[in-house]
Design a protein around this motif. Structure first.
Motif, mmCIF file in Angstrom:
data_model
loop_
_atom_site.group_PDB
_atom_site.id
_atom_site.type_symbol
_atom_site.label_atom_id
_atom_site.label_comp_id
_atom_site.label_asym_id
_atom_site.label_seq_id
_atom_site.Cartn_x
_atom_site.Cartn_y
_atom_site.Cartn_z
ATOM 1 N N GLU A 184 -3.058 12.062 13.154
ATOM 2 C CA GLU A 184 -3.960 10.962 12.779
ATOM 3 C C GLU A 184 -5.390 11.472 12.604
ATOM 4 O OE1 GLU A 184 -3.184 7.998 15.777
ATOM 5 O OE2 GLU A 184 -1.265 7.419 14.858
ATOM 6 N N THR A 185 -5.781 12.433 13.419
ATOM 7 C CA THR A 185 -7.125 13.007 13.296
ATOM 8 C C THR A 185 -7.254 13.795 11.989
ATOM 9 O OG1 THR A 185 -7.277 13.116 15.701
ATOM 10 C CG2 THR A 185 -8.817 14.489 14.455
ATOM 11 N N ALA A 186 -6.210 14.524 11.632
ATOM 12 C CA ALA A 186 -6.228 15.282 10.379
ATOM 13 C C ALA A 186 -6.249 14.330 9.180
ATOM 14 C CB ALA A 186 -5.014 16.209 10.306
ATOM 15 N N LEU A 187 -5.493 13.236 9.270
ATOM 16 C CA LEU A 187 -5.485 12.250 8.167
ATOM 17 C C LEU A 187 -6.850 11.567 8.045
ATOM 18 C CD1 LEU A 187 -1.886 10.970 8.742
ATOM 19 C CD2 LEU A 187 -2.779 11.583 6.476
ATOM 20 N N GLN A 195 -10.786 9.772 5.401
ATOM 21 C CA GLN A 195 -11.760 8.843 5.994
ATOM 22 C C GLN A 195 -11.097 7.512 6.354
ATOM 23 O OE1 GLN A 195 -13.099 10.885 3.230
ATOM 24 N NE2 GLN A 195 -13.446 12.094 5.069
ATOM 25 N N GLU A 196 -9.778 7.550 6.586
ATOM 26 C CA GLU A 196 -9.076 6.328 6.964
ATOM 27 C C GLU A 196 -8.502 6.468 8.367
ATOM 28 O OE1 GLU A 196 -6.224 4.464 4.220
ATOM 29 O OE2 GLU A 196 -6.900 5.981 2.779
ATOM 30 N N SER A 231 -4.511 3.673 2.084
ATOM 31 C CA SER A 231 -5.057 2.585 1.262
ATOM 32 C C SER A 231 -5.053 2.934 -0.214
ATOM 33 C CB SER A 231 -6.473 2.235 1.723
ATOM 34 O OG SER A 231 -7.320 3.321 1.471
ATOM 35 N N LYS A 232 -5.044 4.242 -0.538
ATOM 36 C CA LYS A 232 -4.962 4.622 -1.959
ATOM 37 C C LYS A 232 -3.814 5.615 -2.152
ATOM 38 C CE LYS A 232 -8.126 8.617 -2.357
ATOM 39 N NZ LYS A 232 -7.279 9.590 -3.034
ATOM 40 N N MET A 261 0.855 -1.197 0.000
ATOM 41 C CA MET A 261 0.000 0.000 0.000
ATOM 42 C C MET A 261 0.886 1.241 0.000
ATOM 43 S SD MET A 261 -3.382 -0.849 2.182
ATOM 44 C CE MET A 261 -2.705 -0.693 3.819
ATOM 45 N N PRO A 262 0.392 2.343 -0.560
ATOM 46 C CA PRO A 262 1.226 3.552 -0.694
ATOM 47 C C PRO A 262 1.636 4.100 0.670
ATOM 48 C CG PRO A 262 -0.825 3.746 -1.949
ATOM 49 C CD PRO A 262 -0.951 2.515 -1.097
ATOM 50 N N ARG A 263 2.916 4.410 0.765
ATOM 51 C CA ARG A 263 3.449 4.920 2.025
ATOM 52 C C ARG A 263 4.079 6.288 1.762
ATOM 53 N NH1 ARG A 263 6.676 1.009 6.243
ATOM 54 N NH2 ARG A 263 4.582 0.130 6.276
ATOM 55 N N TYR A 264 3.888 7.213 2.718
ATOM 56 C CA TYR A 264 4.387 8.577 2.563
ATOM 57 C C TYR A 264 5.201 8.972 3.780
ATOM 58 C CZ TYR A 264 1.084 8.392 -1.159
ATOM 59 O OH TYR A 264 0.436 7.980 -2.287
#
Lengths: 249, 249
Positions: free
Chosen positions: A33-36, A41-42, A68-69, A1-4
């Protein structure tokens, strides 16, 4: 899965530290994590190169997150920054990294800056950003003391009692003391640090800067392998996590 | 009566500006006068070398105050700083001056720093301390534009409509543009400035830095002698009153 990978700046003052707490008190990890969650919506977990304590700032914390995307990294950064407002946390850049790249486990170096403001008057503009001391500090004497801590050493005397690391041995690559106007700046670099190690080294060097201790006293404290033999823990508010180093750089 | 000169640092954010307001809104002058009343039981007036607008910071504001009895200057500074707490205003030094020394009328030079943070991410650590712009600025182009404003000129185009000065002519001694990391620092020095002059010059130079304007456009704006011909007023939060110069120095 895409990692940043993100580089993150924050003001540590309103946070209980980097790490998310069960009690729900504010943490930098929770803010990110709240902002992400808000922008994707993940429910994701953000991993940092190093945990910072309550009140400690960062100019170059490095973290990673797996989504996930795939995202355009610049748009992801912009979206996270939008949802972070008005909190004093900002993503400075975002880059895609390999699936097995890990902010903490891939990291081969970390560096910190510690700022001490030496003047009678309290800080007005730098309040919460420096350790404010009313006495003068001798930067040259502090550097001589700092030199005693360089290299591979048992840092038991400079380690918090709650430190969970398996070994007290660390390799300190840099510990530099510079006078910058009415401030003393201490830069510390190592592959990794023990809990409170930088703040305990700074608290000890401040004794040297006041001429209460000599460089030999620093060596004696190190050799004692006993926390009570070294100086006090310098306050969190003067400490900045400046950057993390990875093998690809 | 004994007169003292103070160097004062403040965070401009919580204040309506330097000057005491009739409405009782917070001002730096009021903060200092209230602290002096608390430590001396005297109602005194504090005179500043230059009034700063709402939100403008100071690292080196110079003021004077006349007391009815002589104080040890160091103890006076300590007492004022004690009573200023927890406000972000601090007296950095205090020295006795002659009866006819005046922070404003004796002053022969003032200098300001303006900080622009150029990056996509909003400021986390420098929030309220910089003008945050999301675009790059060309410091070299800005310096060429700045050079057009040096010397003795009619600054009508760079003067607030509410400016109360008798003449729009001022002599700009320095206007220097430097890149410092991801910030642009603009230093301005003159015997005195018109109201909003520094912020209006900065707003204009930002147009040059974005390549929307050329140095010739700066000259044209100056020659127009019309406020609407120059650029917008840069925000207060990036501006710092750095220091004042007196003949004895």
């Amino acid at each position: 899965m895409p990692r940043y990978r993100f580089t993150v700046e924050y003001d540590g003052a309103p946070y209980s530290g980097w790490q998310r707490q069960k009690s729900g008190v504010p943490s930098v990890q929770q803010a990110l994590e709240t902002a992400l969650l808000a922008c994707s919506q993940e429910e994701v977990t953000v991993h940092a190169s190093g945990r910072t304590d309550a009140g400690v700032h960062a100019r170059g914390q490095v973290v990673h997150v797996t989504m996930s995307k795939a995202w355009n990294p610049y748009r992801l950064m912009q979206a996270v920054n939008f949802h972070l407002k008005p909190q004093p946390v900002a993503v400075l850049d975002a880059v895609p990294v390999a699936d097995d790249w890990h902010a903490r486990f891939s990291c081969i170096g970390r560096w910190y800056l510690y700022r001490i403001l030496c003047r009678t008057a309290p800080p007005a503009l730098e309040r919460g950003r420096v350790w404010s001391v009313a006495y003068a500090l001798d930067a040259d004497a502090m550097q001589l003391g700092a030199n005693r801590l360089l290299g591979t050493q048992d840092f038991t005397s400079f380690r918090a009692s709650l430190c969970q690391a398996d070994s007290p041995v660390r390799t300190l690559d840099r510990l530099e003391v510079a006078r910058v106007g009415d401030e003393i700046h201490i830069t510390a670099a190592a592959r990794s640090f023990l809990h409170h190690q930088v703040r305990n080294m700074v608290g000890t060097l401040a004794l040297v800067g006041q001429k209460k201790w000599t460089a030999d006293d620093v060596t004696a404290a190190l050799e004692a392998k006993d926390r009570s033999a070294a100086g006090p823990t310098a306050p969190a508010e003067g400490l900045y996590f400046m950057g993390a180093v990875y093998p690809e750089e």
